[in-house]
Scaffold this motif. Structure first.
Motif, PDB file in Angstrom:
ATOM      1  N   ALA A  72      17.958   2.443 -12.195  1.00 21.76           N
ATOM      2  CA  ALA A  72      19.267   2.552 -11.546  1.00 21.76           C
ATOM      3  C   ALA A  72      20.348   2.053 -12.494  1.00 21.76           C
ATOM      4  O   ALA A  72      20.163   1.080 -13.222  1.00 21.76           O
ATOM      5  CB  ALA A  72      19.297   1.737 -10.260  1.00 21.76           C
ATOM      6  N   SER A  73      21.466   2.713 -12.477  1.00 23.17           N
ATOM      7  CA  SER A  73      22.618   2.292 -13.277  1.00 23.17           C
ATOM      8  C   SER A  73      23.697   1.788 -12.321  1.00 23.17           C
ATOM      9  O   SER A  73      24.568   2.546 -11.881  1.00 23.17           O
ATOM     10  CB  SER A  73      23.137   3.468 -14.118  1.00 23.17           C
ATOM     11  OG  SER A  73      24.251   3.071 -14.895  1.00 23.17           O
ATOM     12  N   LEU A  74      23.613   0.508 -11.966  1.00 19.04           N
ATOM     13  CA  LEU A  74      24.567  -0.067 -11.032  1.00 19.04           C
ATOM     14  C   LEU A  74      25.829  -0.519 -11.756  1.00 19.04           C
ATOM     15  O   LEU A  74      25.744  -1.000 -12.893  1.00 19.04           O
ATOM     16  CB  LEU A  74      23.941  -1.258 -10.298  1.00 19.04           C
ATOM     17  CG  LEU A  74      22.696  -0.972  -9.461  1.00 19.04           C
ATOM     18  CD1 LEU A  74      22.282  -2.220  -8.683  1.00 19.04           C
ATOM     19  CD2 LEU A  74      22.929   0.192  -8.510  1.00 19.04           C
ATOM     20  N   PRO A  75      26.990  -0.388 -11.133  1.00 17.43           N
ATOM     21  CA  PRO A  75      28.250  -0.828 -11.752  1.00 17.43           C
ATOM     22  C   PRO A  75      28.362  -2.353 -11.706  1.00 17.43           C
ATOM     23  O   PRO A  75      28.939  -2.922 -10.778  1.00 17.43           O
ATOM     24  CB  PRO A  75      29.308  -0.132 -10.886  1.00 17.43           C
ATOM     25  CG  PRO A  75      28.679   0.002  -9.541  1.00 17.43           C
ATOM     26  CD  PRO A  75      27.212   0.225  -9.798  1.00 17.43           C
ATOM     27  N   GLU A  76      27.820  -2.997 -12.719  1.00 18.27           N
ATOM     28  CA  GLU A  76      27.697  -4.453 -12.705  1.00 18.27           C
ATOM     29  C   GLU A  76      29.039  -5.146 -12.495  1.00 18.27           C
ATOM     30  O   GLU A  76      29.160  -6.053 -11.666  1.00 18.27           O
ATOM     31  CB  GLU A  76      27.054  -4.928 -14.017  1.00 18.27           C
ATOM     32  CG  GLU A  76      26.841  -6.425 -14.090  1.00 18.27           C
ATOM     33  CD  GLU A  76      26.058  -6.823 -15.317  1.00 18.27           C
ATOM     34  OE1 GLU A  76      26.503  -7.756 -16.025  1.00 18.27           O
ATOM     35  OE2 GLU A  76      24.999  -6.211 -15.575  1.00 18.27           O
ATOM     36  N   GLY A  77      30.046  -4.744 -13.243  1.00 20.43           N
ATOM     37  CA  GLY A  77      31.356  -5.386 -13.132  1.00 20.43           C
ATOM     38  C   GLY A  77      31.937  -5.278 -11.738  1.00 20.43           C
ATOM     39  O   GLY A  77      32.463  -6.251 -11.182  1.00 20.43           O
ATOM     40  N   ALA A  78      31.840  -4.097 -11.146  1.00 18.18           N
ATOM     41  CA  ALA A  78      32.386  -3.886  -9.799  1.00 18.18           C
ATOM     42  C   ALA A  78      31.626  -4.702  -8.767  1.00 18.18           C
ATOM     43  O   ALA A  78      32.224  -5.237  -7.818  1.00 18.18           O
ATOM     44  CB  ALA A  78      32.333  -2.408  -9.443  1.00 18.18           C
ATOM     45  N   LYS A  91      32.984  -7.607  -6.345  1.00 23.41           N
ATOM     46  CA  LYS A  91      32.782  -7.560  -4.889  1.00 23.41           C
ATOM     47  C   LYS A  91      32.149  -8.852  -4.391  1.00 23.41           C
ATOM     48  O   LYS A  91      32.533  -9.388  -3.332  1.00 23.41           O
ATOM     49  CB  LYS A  91      31.897  -6.370  -4.538  1.00 23.41           C
ATOM     50  CG  LYS A  91      31.571  -6.239  -3.056  1.00 23.41           C
ATOM     51  CD  LYS A  91      32.808  -5.925  -2.239  1.00 23.41           C
ATOM     52  CE  LYS A  91      32.464  -5.717  -0.774  1.00 23.41           C
ATOM     53  NZ  LYS A  91      33.652  -5.395   0.047  1.00 23.41           N
ATOM     54  N   TYR A  92      31.196  -9.352  -5.130  1.00 19.77           N
ATOM     55  CA  TYR A  92      30.531 -10.611  -4.770  1.00 19.77           C
ATOM     56  C   TYR A  92      31.550 -11.748  -4.761  1.00 19.77           C
ATOM     57  O   TYR A  92      31.604 -12.550  -3.819  1.00 19.77           O
ATOM     58  CB  TYR A  92      29.408 -10.878  -5.772  1.00 19.77           C
ATOM     59  CG  TYR A  92      28.712 -12.208  -5.629  1.00 19.77           C
ATOM     60  CD1 TYR A  92      27.683 -12.382  -4.700  1.00 19.77           C
ATOM     61  CD2 TYR A  92      29.060 -13.280  -6.442  1.00 19.77           C
ATOM     62  CE1 TYR A  92      27.038 -13.599  -4.581  1.00 19.77           C
ATOM     63  CE2 TYR A  92      28.416 -14.507  -6.330  1.00 19.77           C
ATOM     64  CZ  TYR A  92      27.405 -14.657  -5.398  1.00 19.77           C
ATOM     65  OH  TYR A  92      26.766 -15.873  -5.285  1.00 19.77           O
ATOM     66  N   GLN A  93      32.394 -11.816  -5.787  1.00 19.85           N
ATOM     67  CA  GLN A  93      33.396 -12.880  -5.860  1.00 19.85           C
ATOM     68  C   GLN A  93      34.408 -12.775  -4.727  1.00 19.85           C
ATOM     69  O   GLN A  93      34.803 -13.773  -4.117  1.00 19.85           O
ATOM     70  CB  GLN A  93      34.113 -12.835  -7.218  1.00 19.85           C
ATOM     71  CG  GLN A  93      34.871 -14.100  -7.593  1.00 19.85           C
ATOM     72  CD  GLN A  93      36.298 -14.123  -7.048  1.00 19.85           C
ATOM     73  OE1 GLN A  93      36.832 -13.101  -6.613  1.00 19.85           O
ATOM     74  NE2 GLN A  93      36.917 -15.295  -7.080  1.00 19.85           N
ATOM     75  N   TRP A  94      34.830 -11.547  -4.418  1.00 20.16           N
ATOM     76  CA  TRP A  94      35.770 -11.320  -3.317  1.00 20.16           C
ATOM     77  C   TRP A  94      35.156 -11.773  -1.997  1.00 20.16           C
ATOM     78  O   TRP A  94      35.828 -12.386  -1.164  1.00 20.16           O
ATOM     79  CB  TRP A  94      36.116  -9.836  -3.267  1.00 20.16           C
ATOM     80  CG  TRP A  94      37.060  -9.458  -2.162  1.00 20.16           C
ATOM     81  CD1 TRP A  94      38.414  -9.500  -2.172  1.00 20.16           C
ATOM     82  CD2 TRP A  94      36.686  -8.936  -0.873  1.00 20.16           C
ATOM     83  NE1 TRP A  94      38.929  -9.053  -0.971  1.00 20.16           N
ATOM     84  CE2 TRP A  94      37.892  -8.704  -0.159  1.00 20.16           C
ATOM     85  CE3 TRP A  94      35.465  -8.647  -0.258  1.00 20.16           C
ATOM     86  CZ2 TRP A  94      37.888  -8.196   1.145  1.00 20.16           C
ATOM     87  CZ3 TRP A  94      35.473  -8.142   1.042  1.00 20.16           C
ATOM     88  CH2 TRP A  94      36.674  -7.924   1.716  1.00 20.16           C
ATOM     89  N   SER A  95      33.860 -11.495  -1.819  1.00 26.42           N
ATOM     90  CA  SER A  95      33.181 -11.893  -0.590  1.00 26.42           C
ATOM     91  C   SER A  95      33.044 -13.407  -0.502  1.00 26.42           C
ATOM     92  O   SER A  95      33.177 -13.994   0.585  1.00 26.42           O
ATOM     93  CB  SER A  95      31.802 -11.226  -0.510  1.00 26.42           C
ATOM     94  OG  SER A  95      31.925  -9.813  -0.538  1.00 26.42           O
ATOM     95  N   LEU A  96      32.787 -14.057  -1.627  1.00 27.42           N
ATOM     96  CA  LEU A  96      32.769 -15.523  -1.642  1.00 27.42           C
ATOM     97  C   LEU A  96      34.131 -16.085  -1.256  1.00 27.42           C
ATOM     98  O   LEU A  96      34.229 -17.043  -0.475  1.00 27.42           O
ATOM     99  CB  LEU A  96      32.395 -16.039  -3.031  1.00 27.42           C
ATOM    100  CG  LEU A  96      30.948 -15.949  -3.506  1.00 27.42           C
ATOM    101  CD1 LEU A  96      30.846 -16.507  -4.922  1.00 27.42           C
ATOM    102  CD2 LEU A  96      30.000 -16.695  -2.573  1.00 27.42           C
TER     103      LEU A  96
END
Length: 330
Positions: free
Chosen positions: A259-265, A269-274
């Motif tokens: 899988a090629s996941l958009p790591e930066g995005a 998203k993780y930081q925004w959720s935190l």
């Protein structure tokens, strides 16, 4: 009892697990082996009149680290599962030290998620959002979780000892005829530099707050209910750690599965959720460095054990190490 692809050893584990729960063999309509586990631990999907369930059985007499993992999951369900903000399989029954079994868990059954390479943006975002919710629930993890001595510990204690062992492994692999074309002297020197710098590299991780981590966070441990809501399974590795350890492992395993996941995005998203749940979350930059440092550690210290007979896999691993090392200046 109808079984599918059970060898003699797995059948014996199943028999002992069923006996520990007080079941009769004919109460199982169908059995399917889900995982072989480590050194004899087994996970089965079983069909009974009450419905399908997942049966996890760990026999006594196995290596201590296997028994420790099994006991940890039992204790997780007894003490921590009720406090979690995530959906996990409901515990239906558990037994310890009965019928030759160190631990037996009977859990609610769910279906797996589709392969990670097929995940759309909404599903990817929901996974990292829920991961952030878990981590933000324990904002002062070291204090909140101090009474749970059975929890696994952070990934980075005593890095120097691990570095010494890893260097010996890399040097041995470089002498293997199968890998001499991959692990050239120039590359081996780069590995030495990365290993020497690893303790200072991991300082970026150790500055991040401690929390509760899943410990084995990858797509294979994510399930879905009939309404396609996420269910987080397999808590044998649950531990005190930094949230980036879970996030990094999720991304690494996805990459390993093509899988090629958009790591930066996803980190954003993780930081925004935190930030929605925590007044002072780590910055995107700090999380990005932390995710990279954790991956670098695992690729240097752990991945080589699994790539000793895979020149192509080792080539990809070394290229990724070189890519990860660049932001850290070596």
């Amino acid at each position: 009892m109808a079984t599918v692809h059970l060898d003699e050893a797995a059948s014996e584990v199943l028999r002992r697990g069923a006996s520990a729960l007080g079941w009769k063999a004919d109460s199982l309509r169908q059995v399917r082996l889900l995982t072989g586990g480590v050194s004899g631990s087994r996970t089965f999907r079983v069909s009974r009149p009450e419905g399908d369930a997942v049966l996890k059985v760990t026999l006594e007499g196995l290596p201590e680290h296997v028994l420790e993992r099994a006991r940890r999951e039992v204790l997780f369900y007894w003490y921590l599962e009720p406090t979690l903000p995530l959906r996990v399989p409901r515990l239906l029954a558990s037994k310890e030290g009965r019928g030759g079994c160190a631990a037996v868990l009977l859990l609610e059954a769910f279906e797996p998620l589709p392969p990670v390479r097929t995940w759309d943006r909404d599903l990817r975002n929901e996974v990292v959002r829920q991961l952030a919710v878990l981590h933000s629930e324990f904002t002062d993890g070291e204090e909140e979780l101090s009474g749970y001595e059975w929890l696994g510990q952070p990934l980075t204690p005593d890095p120097q000892h691990a570095v010494t062992d890893a260097l010996a492994l890399w040097e041995g692999l470089a002498a293997s005829p199968l890998l001499t074309g991959v692990l050239t002297q120039e590359r081996l020197e780069g590995i030495r530099l990365a290993l020497d710098a690893l303790p200072s590299t991991l300082a970026d991780v150790e500055r991040l707050p401690l929390t509760l981590c899943h410990g084995d966070c990858h797509a294979g441990n994510l399930l879905q209910d009939p309404e396609q809501r996420l269910v987080w399974a397999d808590w044998q590795e649950v531990r005190l750690g930094r949230g980036v350890e879970d996030l990094s492992f999720l991304l690494q395993r996805a990459q390993g599965e093509g899988a090629s996941l958009p790591e930066g995005a996803l980190i954003a998203k993780y930081q925004w959720s935190l930030a929605r749940r925590h007044p002072d979350p780590p910055s995107v930059e700090a999380l990005t460095l932390g995710v990279s440092a954790v991956e670098l550690r695992q690729r240097l210290l752990e991945w080589p054990h699994y790539l000793q007979e895979s020149p192509d896999g080792m080539e990809r691993n070394v290229l990724r190490i070189e890519e990860l090392a660049s932001p850290f200046g070596f």
